[in-house]
Design a protein around this motif. Structure first.
Motif, PDB file in Angstrom:
ATOM      1  N   UNK A 120      -7.969  92.860 -87.756  1.00  0.00           N
ATOM      2  CA  UNK A 120      -6.960  92.191 -86.930  1.00  0.00           C
ATOM      3  C   UNK A 120      -6.736  90.754 -87.394  1.00  0.00           C
ATOM      4  N   UNK A 121      -7.823  90.055 -87.737  1.00  0.00           N
ATOM      5  CA  UNK A 121      -7.699  88.667 -88.198  1.00  0.00           C
ATOM      6  C   UNK A 121      -6.932  88.607 -89.507  1.00  0.00           C
ATOM      7  N   UNK A 122      -7.268  89.507 -90.431  1.00  0.00           N
ATOM      8  CA  UNK A 122      -6.585  89.516 -91.726  1.00  0.00           C
ATOM      9  C   UNK A 122      -5.107  89.863 -91.564  1.00  0.00           C
ATOM     10  N   UNK A 123      -4.811  90.821 -90.678  1.00  0.00           N
ATOM     11  CA  UNK A 123      -3.413  91.184 -90.446  1.00  0.00           C
ATOM     12  C   UNK A 123      -2.645  90.012 -89.843  1.00  0.00           C
ATOM     13  N   UNK A 143      -3.363  86.762 -90.188  1.00  0.00           N
ATOM     14  CA  UNK A 143      -3.194  85.734 -91.208  1.00  0.00           C
ATOM     15  C   UNK A 143      -2.111  86.119 -92.214  1.00  0.00           C
ATOM     16  N   UNK A 144      -2.155  87.376 -92.646  1.00  0.00           N
ATOM     17  CA  UNK A 144      -1.163  87.821 -93.627  1.00  0.00           C
ATOM     18  C   UNK A 144       0.249  87.783 -93.036  1.00  0.00           C
ATOM     19  N   UNK A 145       0.366  88.201 -91.760  1.00  0.00           N
ATOM     20  CA  UNK A 145       1.673  88.160 -91.092  1.00  0.00           C
ATOM     21  C   UNK A 145       2.157  86.725 -90.945  1.00  0.00           C
ATOM     22  N   UNK A 146       1.247  85.827 -90.558  1.00  0.00           N
ATOM     23  CA  UNK A 146       1.613  84.417 -90.402  1.00  0.00           C
ATOM     24  C   UNK A 146       2.064  83.818 -91.732  1.00  0.00           C
ATOM     25  N   UNK A 147       1.352  84.142 -92.817  1.00  0.00           N
ATOM     26  CA  UNK A 147       1.720  83.611 -94.135  1.00  0.00           C
ATOM     27  C   UNK A 147       3.082  84.155 -94.576  1.00  0.00           C
ATOM     28  N   UNK A 148       3.268  85.471 -94.398  1.00  0.00           N
ATOM     29  CA  UNK A 148       4.531  86.094 -94.813  1.00  0.00           C
ATOM     30  C   UNK A 148       5.707  85.516 -94.036  1.00  0.00           C
ATOM     31  N   UNK A 153       0.859  96.040 -81.754  1.00  0.00           N
ATOM     32  CA  UNK A 153       1.628  95.654 -82.941  1.00  0.00           C
ATOM     33  C   UNK A 153       2.617  94.536 -82.645  1.00  0.00           C
ATOM     34  N   UNK A 154       3.271  94.611 -81.478  1.00  0.00           N
ATOM     35  CA  UNK A 154       4.235  93.574 -81.102  1.00  0.00           C
ATOM     36  C   UNK A 154       3.535  92.232 -80.877  1.00  0.00           C
ATOM     37  N   UNK A 155       2.334  92.274 -80.271  1.00  0.00           N
ATOM     38  CA  UNK A 155       1.575  91.037 -80.058  1.00  0.00           C
ATOM     39  C   UNK A 155       1.179  90.433 -81.403  1.00  0.00           C
ATOM     40  N   UNK A 156       0.715  91.292 -82.313  1.00  0.00           N
ATOM     41  CA  UNK A 156       0.332  90.793 -83.641  1.00  0.00           C
ATOM     42  C   UNK A 156       1.523  90.135 -84.349  1.00  0.00           C
ATOM     43  N   UNK A 157       2.663  90.817 -84.314  1.00  0.00           N
ATOM     44  CA  UNK A 157       3.859  90.251 -84.943  1.00  0.00           C
ATOM     45  C   UNK A 157       4.293  88.961 -84.274  1.00  0.00           C
ATOM     46  N   UNK A 158       4.234  88.922 -82.918  1.00  0.00           N
ATOM     47  CA  UNK A 158       4.619  87.712 -82.200  1.00  0.00           C
ATOM     48  C   UNK A 158       3.687  86.550 -82.468  1.00  0.00           C
ATOM     49  N   UNK A 197       1.690  95.828 -93.258  1.00  0.00           N
ATOM     50  CA  UNK A 197       0.443  95.254 -92.752  1.00  0.00           C
ATOM     51  C   UNK A 197       0.155  95.712 -91.329  1.00  0.00           C
ATOM     52  N   UNK A 198       1.168  95.598 -90.466  1.00  0.00           N
ATOM     53  CA  UNK A 198       0.969  95.984 -89.067  1.00  0.00           C
ATOM     54  C   UNK A 198       0.688  97.476 -88.952  1.00  0.00           C
TER      55      UNK A 198
END
Length: 298
Positions: free
Chosen positions: A23-26, A28-33, A226-231, A189-190
């Motif tokens: 979850x942490x890696x996803x 971080x990767x989403x935030x960077x992208x 998934x929506x929370x991770x993307x948000x 990623x998600x």
């Protein structure tokens, strides 16, 4: 309905907490992208503002025909001002044009002392409305004005406007292409993070299926996750961009004595920031739907 959503949201948060490293890696990767995508948007926004400031000084010059009288000049000026693209139109006499030219020459104005007769023609200087500073619209305006009585020649920065339109077009294409690639990466990623979460909780999913839970009931917590991770990734990206703009403006202010004029980077407008946040949530929803659709319907 509210109780079902509360259960799904609680399960989604539990899934994020139990996801651990994945979850942490996803995140971080989403935030960077999304930070990279936001940087594209931020660059395009500031470049558009810069071009707008530059284009404020752009004008079309209409040179009057030799021998044009005051009535013909007044009629031409009125006709020019009626054109929808025209923001402001000012008549310049030959004497005023020569005075301006001497002022622009500065210390070299002595070169004009032996000039004799003033060679500069009368003109009408036109400032265009911001929305009319496109090559196709300026060309159409030039054709209409040239057909008016009293207009001899028209000059405008055709090459400048063409280059401006080309730069903006390339910037839009790069932003769209980069945005598409980044969107695909975030969805991947998600989707894979949710897939790992489902695998980790497969026993729980099987129990719910045996108890008669519908695929929709089982899927909803994963979709919300998934929506929370993307948000969260999009929110982190907006924070990174805000910090970057603050740092750049600090450095520009610190080195302002080396620059000509004031330079400042603008933050993303609220509409673009909200769009990036919604984009992150939408990508999380798409990624989670893809993974749950493949795994829960088997």
């Amino acid at each position: 309905m509210i109780g079902r959503f509360a259960y799904a949201a609680a399960e989604a948060l539990r899934g994020i907490r139990s996801g651990g490293v994945s979850s942490v890696l996803a995140f971080l990767a989403t935030a960077i992208a999304l930070s990279i995508l936001g940087l594209f948007v931020l660059t395009a926004h500031n470049f558009a503002l810069l071009l707008d400031r530059w284009s404020e000084g752009f004008q079309v010059t209409v040179y009057l025909a030799d021998g044009a009288g005051s009535k013909e000049t007044a009629a031409l000026l009125a006709a020019v001002r009626r054109q929808p693209e025209v923001g402001e139109a000012v008549h310049t006499t030959p004497e005023e044009a020569l005075k301006t030219f001497k002022k622009e020459l500065g210390d070299q104005k002595s070169l004009l002392e032996g000039l004799g007769e003033n060679p500069l023609p009368a003109s009408i200087d036109i400032k265009l409305k911001p929305e009319a500073r496109k090559l196709i619209e300026v060309e159409a305006l030039a054709r209409r004005i040239k057909a008016l009585p009293g207009a001899a020649e028209i000059q405008y920065g055709q090459e400048w406007i063409s280059n401006l339109s080309l730069i903006m077009g390339v910037l839009r294409i790069v932003s769209l292409a980069g945005g598409g690639l980044i969107a695909a990466g975030v969805i991947f990623l998600v989707a894979n993070t949710i897939k790992l979460t489902i695998y980790a909780r497969r026993d729980e999913v099987e129990v719910l299926s045996i108890l008669g839970a519908t695929p929709s009931f089982i899927r909803t917590p994963f979709v919300i996750e998934g929506m929370i991770q993307g948000g969260l990734g999009a929110a982190a990206a907006l924070g990174v961009l805000a910090a970057l703009v603050g740092w750049v403006n600090f450095e520009l202010a610190r080195t302002s004595h080396l620059l000509v004029g004031s330079v400042r980077i603008e933050h993303l407008p609220l509409s673009s920031a909200a769009g990036l946040e919604l984009f992150g949530i939408a990508l999380g929803w798409i990624g989670s739907r893809i993974s749950t659709g493949r795994l829960l319907e088997k």
